[in-house]
Design an enzyme around this catalytic site. Structure first.
Site, short mmCIF file in Angstrom:
data_model
loop_
_atom_site.label_atom_id
_atom_site.label_comp_id
_atom_site.label_asym_id
_atom_site.label_seq_id
_atom_site.Cartn_x
_atom_site.Cartn_y
_atom_site.Cartn_z
N GLY A 62 0.78 -1.22 0.00
CA GLY A 62 0.00 0.00 0.00
C GLY A 62 0.81 1.28 0.00
O GLY A 62 0.25 2.36 -0.08
N HIS A 92 16.12 11.57 -8.34
CA HIS A 92 16.94 12.73 -7.97
C HIS A 92 16.12 13.99 -7.72
O HIS A 92 16.64 14.94 -7.12
CB HIS A 92 17.99 13.00 -9.06
CG HIS A 92 19.02 11.93 -9.17
ND1 HIS A 92 20.29 12.05 -8.64
CD2 HIS A 92 18.97 10.69 -9.73
CE1 HIS A 92 20.98 10.94 -8.88
NE2 HIS A 92 20.20 10.10 -9.54
N ASP A 208 29.02 7.55 -9.27
CA ASP A 208 27.91 6.63 -9.55
C ASP A 208 28.44 5.20 -9.67
O ASP A 208 29.33 4.92 -10.46
CB ASP A 208 27.27 7.10 -10.86
CG ASP A 208 26.23 6.14 -11.41
OD1 ASP A 208 25.71 5.31 -10.66
OD2 ASP A 208 25.92 6.27 -12.63
N HIS A 382 24.36 4.57 -17.38
CA HIS A 382 25.36 4.56 -16.32
C HIS A 382 26.68 3.98 -16.81
O HIS A 382 26.70 3.06 -17.64
CB HIS A 382 24.85 3.76 -15.12
CG HIS A 382 23.58 4.29 -14.53
ND1 HIS A 382 23.56 5.23 -13.53
CD2 HIS A 382 22.29 4.01 -14.83
CE1 HIS A 382 22.30 5.50 -13.22
NE2 HIS A 382 21.51 4.78 -14.00
N HIS A 404 25.55 5.63 -4.89
CA HIS A 404 24.53 5.20 -5.86
C HIS A 404 24.62 3.71 -6.16
O HIS A 404 25.39 3.28 -7.03
CB HIS A 404 24.62 5.96 -7.18
CG HIS A 404 24.37 7.42 -7.07
ND1 HIS A 404 24.26 8.23 -8.16
CD2 HIS A 404 24.22 8.22 -5.99
CE1 HIS A 404 24.05 9.47 -7.77
NE2 HIS A 404 24.03 9.49 -6.44
#
Length: 535
Positions: A62, A92, A208, A382, A404
């Site tokens: 939910g 982001h 990243d 990426h 990340h």
């Protein structure tokens, strides 16, 4: 606390170290894909980079979304100087409407990024936010901080990383990035600036880590263009439906251009697809003849071979446009054996089950389905291992902080740094709420601040806790029984027989005797209650 939402951390701060060090505080985006937000603190100044959200996993029954816990920022609101955004993806920018209810600070971002943020804030009834358009190469001074945006490639145009400087030194934060020497609608990543920063001296590098396990290089976006071109030309008389991320403006530009080249009209399906396309076109990031686009309500006027539909739902999201097509619930589109459906995206971790479900339904309707597993219809936004090595080499940082990604991605990124000669005492794997303290010559853990995940359920912010989630999980496993009865309150008589509805408990048609006994028990119970004068 429930799984997926980190336990709040109690603040333990050292006033002396705060005054002499740069404190980097990830409040999200560590050991998770999404919810990216990091605070940078020096003396009395705090700046924030990104403010994203995360979509819930199967255990969060939910729950609509999860946002970062902003407690630390709210308690230090007088010291927050601004928010810098790297790009316009939900992980982001999605938390901004919630943070801006608590803080009135300027938002810095590139033109497209702020255009997307403005539309999002308008939906949240946040009017006249203080937004400042920035461009790569300029510098912004806020207190003791100087921030420089640096252009990078990603799966959305106008993405930037940041060089963040203070008296301690310069930190380079790449944001989400890849190295694409032949981008579609964007400039090439500014590797020269990263190299120049490396020569000037980089104190710490935050990079990243999403693709740190993948060898080699991330393919160029033009590889997708060739694949989709072949599919369009090979479709013959069939209608074409392509599902992609609404924010992948470069992909949408490619698809529109290829459709135009073969004389097909383009229709957009899905609110986010329409909104992103309109904003990108208005700001000049998408270019096409307006006559090429047709409203989804008008597609019945065109033959299948005259039409290409771009839709949301590539992640199998319930109630997305593609989901409704697959389950026969879309108002304008009925799929059949004459349709070619292309899923131009990869699976976000955790979405595999939803995507498989939607693919099965598409096949049941007779459509041909193309995915990235069997055709080059998607490339990542990426950087893979070789690109990460290049970023490390160019910036030559004194210290390294992987960000990340899940923990396995962070570990894989640490292995890359080690392979390049980085010693373990110059690496810290951060945690959500964990403070990393940097001086000119050292890096160390500096305690923790309150952090974690806040669950959003409808209009409720933070109202859902572990007890509620456990109850919802139990209901999902054991089912529920609902009893309704009409009673004359004045006379205490049952006017009609109780109605019993079960969901997920028993099959009513095969349990009539049990439900009849239950109805009788309800009548007896109500009778005893009224006899005692209970109302």
């Amino acid at each position: 606390e429930a799984a997926h939402a980190s336990k709040p951390r109690q603040s333990r701060q050292n006033g002396k170290s705060r005054a002499s060090t740069l404190r980097i505080i990830p409040l999200g985006g560590i050991e998770e894909v999404g919810k990216n937000i990091t605070a940078y603190e020096y003396k009395q100044d705090i700046i924030i980079v990104d403010c994203g959200l995360e979509f819930p996993d199967d255990e969060l029954f939910g729950v609509d979304i999860v946002i970062p816990d902003f407690s630390y920022l709210i308690s230090n609101r007088s010291r927050v100087r601004g928010i810098f955004i790297t790009h316009g993806h939900e992980d982001h920018i999605g938390g901004l409407p919630y943070l801006l209810r608590e803080l009135e600070v300027p938002i810095y971002g590139t033109k497209l990024t702020l255009g997307l943020i403005k539309a999002k804030l308008k939906e949240s009834a946040i009017v006249n936010p203080d937004m400042v358009v920035i461009e790569p190469g300029q510098t912004i001074s806020l207190g003791d901080f100087t921030v420089e945006p640096i252009h990078v490639n990603h799966s959305i145009p106008d993405a930037v990383g940041y060089a963040i400087s203070c008296p301690v030194g310069t930190v380079v934060y790449t944001g989400d990035f890849k190295i694409d020497y032949t981008p579609i609608t964007d400039k090439i990543i500014d590797l020269n600036r990263f190299a120049a920063l490396g020569r000037e001296g980089v104190l710490a590098l935050l990079v990243d880590s999403t693709n740190a396990e993948r060898p080699g290089y991330t393919p160029t976006e033009r590889r997708v263009s060739l694949a989709i071109n072949n599919l369009i030309h090979g479709a013959g008389k069939r209608r074409i439906i392509i599902a992609s991320f609404a924010s992948n403006i470069q992909r949408i530009q490619q698809i529109i251009d290829l459709a135009s080249s073969v004389g097909r009209k383009v229709a957009l399906s899905g609110r986010s697809m329409i909104n992103y396309t309109e904003i990108a076109a208005e700001l000049g990031y998408l270019k096409f003849d307006k006559d090429l686009l047709v409203d989804i309500s008008e597609i019945s006027r065109y033959r299948d071979d005259e039409l290409l539909i771009i839709t949301t739902g590539s992640q199998g999201e319930p109630m997305s446009a593609l989901y409704r097509m697959a389950f026969g619930e879309h108002n304008q589109i009925t799929l059949g054996s004459g349709d070619l459906v292309v899923l131009s995206s990869s699976a976000i971790p955790g979405n595999e089950k939803f995507i498989t479900k939607i693919i099965n339904e598409l096949f049941k309707r007779g459509a041909e389905v193309i995915t990235y597993n069997n055709y080059d219809v998607h490339v990542s936004g990426h950087a893979c291992r070789e690109e990460l090595k290049l970023m490390h080499t160019l910036t030559n940082p004194e210290f390294f902080i992987p960000v990340h990604g899940e923990y396995k991605h962070l570990i894989a990124h640490v292995d890359i740094a080690r392979s390049l000669g980085m010693e373990d005492n110059r690496i810290i794997i951060p945690e959500v709420g964990g403070v990393v303290e940097l001086s000119k010559r050292s890096m160390k853990h500096g305690g923790t601040v309150e952090a974690g995940g806040i669950m959003i359920d409808g209009n409720g912010v933070g109202n859902i806790g572990g007890v509620v989630l456990r109850d919802r999980k139990k209901l999902s496993e054991d089912g529920v029984i609902i009893v309704s009865a009409c009673v004359d309150a004045s006379g205490g008589e049952i006017v009609t027989q109780p109605e019993i509805v079960t969901r997920g408990f028993v099959y009513e048609r095969e349990s009539e005797d049990m439900l009849s006994d239950l109805s009788e028990a309800v009548c007896n119970s109500l009778g005893r209650s009224f006899a005692r004068g209970v109302d």
